[in-house]
Motif scaffolding. Sequence first.
Motif, PDB file in Angstrom:
ATOM      1  N   LYS A   1       0.821  -1.220   0.000  1.00  0.00           N
ATOM      2  CA  LYS A   1       0.000   0.000   0.000  1.00  0.00           C
ATOM      3  C   LYS A   1       0.855   1.271   0.000  1.00  0.00           C
ATOM      4  O   LYS A   1       0.358   2.355  -0.334  1.00  0.00           O
ATOM      5  CB  LYS A   1      -0.953   0.009   1.196  1.00  0.00           C
ATOM      6  CG  LYS A   1      -0.284   0.133   2.547  1.00  0.00           C
ATOM      7  CD  LYS A   1      -1.307   0.145   3.664  1.00  0.00           C
ATOM      8  CE  LYS A   1      -0.658   0.213   5.041  1.00  0.00           C
ATOM      9  NZ  LYS A   1       0.164   1.440   5.215  1.00  0.00           N
ATOM     10  N   ASP A   2       2.126   1.144   0.363  1.00  0.00           N
ATOM     11  CA  ASP A   2       3.030   2.293   0.386  1.00  0.00           C
ATOM     12  C   ASP A   2       3.748   2.518  -0.944  1.00  0.00           C
ATOM     13  O   ASP A   2       4.407   3.549  -1.124  1.00  0.00           O
ATOM     14  CB  ASP A   2       4.121   2.097   1.455  1.00  0.00           C
ATOM     15  CG  ASP A   2       3.567   1.905   2.853  1.00  0.00           C
ATOM     16  OD1 ASP A   2       2.742   2.737   3.257  1.00  0.00           O
ATOM     17  OD2 ASP A   2       3.975   0.938   3.517  1.00  0.00           O
TER      18      ASP A   2
ATOM     19  N   ILE B   1      10.858   0.147 -12.108  1.00  0.00           N
ATOM     20  CA  ILE B   1      10.962   0.391 -10.673  1.00  0.00           C
ATOM     21  C   ILE B   1       9.657   0.111  -9.955  1.00  0.00           C
ATOM     22  O   ILE B   1       9.641  -0.443  -8.853  1.00  0.00           O
ATOM     23  CB  ILE B   1      11.471   1.820 -10.365  1.00  0.00           C
ATOM     24  CG1 ILE B   1      11.917   1.922  -8.909  1.00  0.00           C
ATOM     25  CG2 ILE B   1      10.451   2.885 -10.688  1.00  0.00           C
ATOM     26  CD1 ILE B   1      13.076   1.043  -8.546  1.00  0.00           C
ATOM     27  N   HIS B   2       8.530   0.444 -10.539  1.00  0.00           N
ATOM     28  CA  HIS B   2       7.241   0.153  -9.894  1.00  0.00           C
ATOM     29  C   HIS B   2       7.072  -1.343  -9.677  1.00  0.00           C
ATOM     30  O   HIS B   2       6.704  -1.786  -8.579  1.00  0.00           O
ATOM     31  CB  HIS B   2       6.094   0.706 -10.736  1.00  0.00           C
ATOM     32  CG  HIS B   2       5.751   2.125 -10.436  1.00  0.00           C
ATOM     33  ND1 HIS B   2       4.754   2.481  -9.564  1.00  0.00           N
ATOM     34  CD2 HIS B   2       6.273   3.283 -10.891  1.00  0.00           C
ATOM     35  CE1 HIS B   2       4.677   3.799  -9.493  1.00  0.00           C
ATOM     36  NE2 HIS B   2       5.596   4.312 -10.286  1.00  0.00           N
ATOM     37  N   GLY B   3       7.327  -2.121 -10.718  1.00  0.00           N
ATOM     38  CA  GLY B   3       7.163  -3.564 -10.600  1.00  0.00           C
ATOM     39  C   GLY B   3       8.142  -4.185  -9.629  1.00  0.00           C
ATOM     40  O   GLY B   3       7.781  -5.070  -8.848  1.00  0.00           O
ATOM     41  N   SER B   4       9.374  -3.711  -9.665  1.00  0.00           N
ATOM     42  CA  SER B   4      10.405  -4.284  -8.797  1.00  0.00           C
ATOM     43  C   SER B   4      10.152  -3.977  -7.331  1.00  0.00           C
ATOM     44  O   SER B   4      10.291  -4.855  -6.477  1.00  0.00           O
ATOM     45  CB  SER B   4      11.783  -3.772  -9.215  1.00  0.00           C
ATOM     46  OG  SER B   4      12.116  -4.244 -10.490  1.00  0.00           O
ATOM     47  N   VAL B   5       9.782  -2.737  -7.023  1.00  0.00           N
ATOM     48  CA  VAL B   5       9.517  -2.402  -5.626  1.00  0.00           C
ATOM     49  C   VAL B   5       8.338  -3.216  -5.109  1.00  0.00           C
ATOM     50  O   VAL B   5       8.363  -3.731  -3.983  1.00  0.00           O
ATOM     51  CB  VAL B   5       9.274  -0.890  -5.461  1.00  0.00           C
ATOM     52  CG1 VAL B   5       8.798  -0.576  -4.040  1.00  0.00           C
ATOM     53  CG2 VAL B   5      10.553  -0.115  -5.763  1.00  0.00           C
ATOM     54  N   ARG B   6       7.302  -3.364  -5.922  1.00  0.00           N
ATOM     55  CA  ARG B   6       6.159  -4.181  -5.497  1.00  0.00           C
ATOM     56  C   ARG B   6       6.591  -5.613  -5.202  1.00  0.00           C
ATOM     57  O   ARG B   6       6.089  -6.258  -4.281  1.00  0.00           O
ATOM     58  CB  ARG B   6       5.075  -4.169  -6.574  1.00  0.00           C
ATOM     59  CG  ARG B   6       4.191  -2.944  -6.534  1.00  0.00           C
ATOM     60  CD  ARG B   6       2.864  -3.157  -7.262  1.00  0.00           C
ATOM     61  NE  ARG B   6       1.968  -2.068  -6.937  1.00  0.00           N
ATOM     62  CZ  ARG B   6       1.954  -0.892  -7.537  1.00  0.00           C
ATOM     63  NH1 ARG B   6       2.812  -0.674  -8.522  1.00  0.00           N
ATOM     64  NH2 ARG B   6       1.118   0.051  -7.175  1.00  0.00           N
TER      65      ARG B   6
END
Length: 225
Positions: A15-16, A49-54
Amino acid sequence: MGDANSLNYSDLTEKDVDEVVAFMAKHFYPREPISTGLHMTYEDNKEWIHGSVRDWVKNGVSVVAREPDTKAVAGTIIATILTRDQSNTYEQALTSPKTKVKTLHKVLSILETAVDFFSRYEKVDRILELAMITVSEKYSGRGVGRRLVQESERRGRLFGCTLATAQATAVPSQRLLYRLGYESLYTLDYATFEIAGDRVFDMDKMLGTPSAKVMARLIDESVDK
């Protein structure tokens, strides 16, 4: 304005992610030498980066620091866990159609595989990898980076990590990790680094950082080499 101890530290959860990635777009990418040296912006790396952080937050070792009153993000550390079966986190980005993204992650993949930790440390089976440390300028020099690393290390130990490593691409992160007892095991010189015979970094844009360093330290004192 307080120091590191005045902030609240918690697990970075799914969620962050959007809020933290937006924070990194503002505070990490403009100050990260590999990105600036390749003339990359956050937009260039946005999809990866969005996919990796998730994906990485699922490991439970990433941390976000927030101001207690406003809940605003003051800093974050994105981390993951490497195992003998999964020892690389950057190779998948090499298939990107974007040249800059492939170059960036070629560099990161070289750094990540430069030291064979699982051979070097025969008793180590799980490694905490500190991928990105970001602190807002507002809290720079107030010990937040140190606390974020310590919080991630503590979580790593809970998940059985006995070694922590980082590809420290900027002078500030290198200094921080040296102070925390990390040692440098490999150095990549930006000025001479080449891909297919071509030098890739604009040294005028490297923010005063001449090289990247692979750094590590044992975080479980009961384990030796």
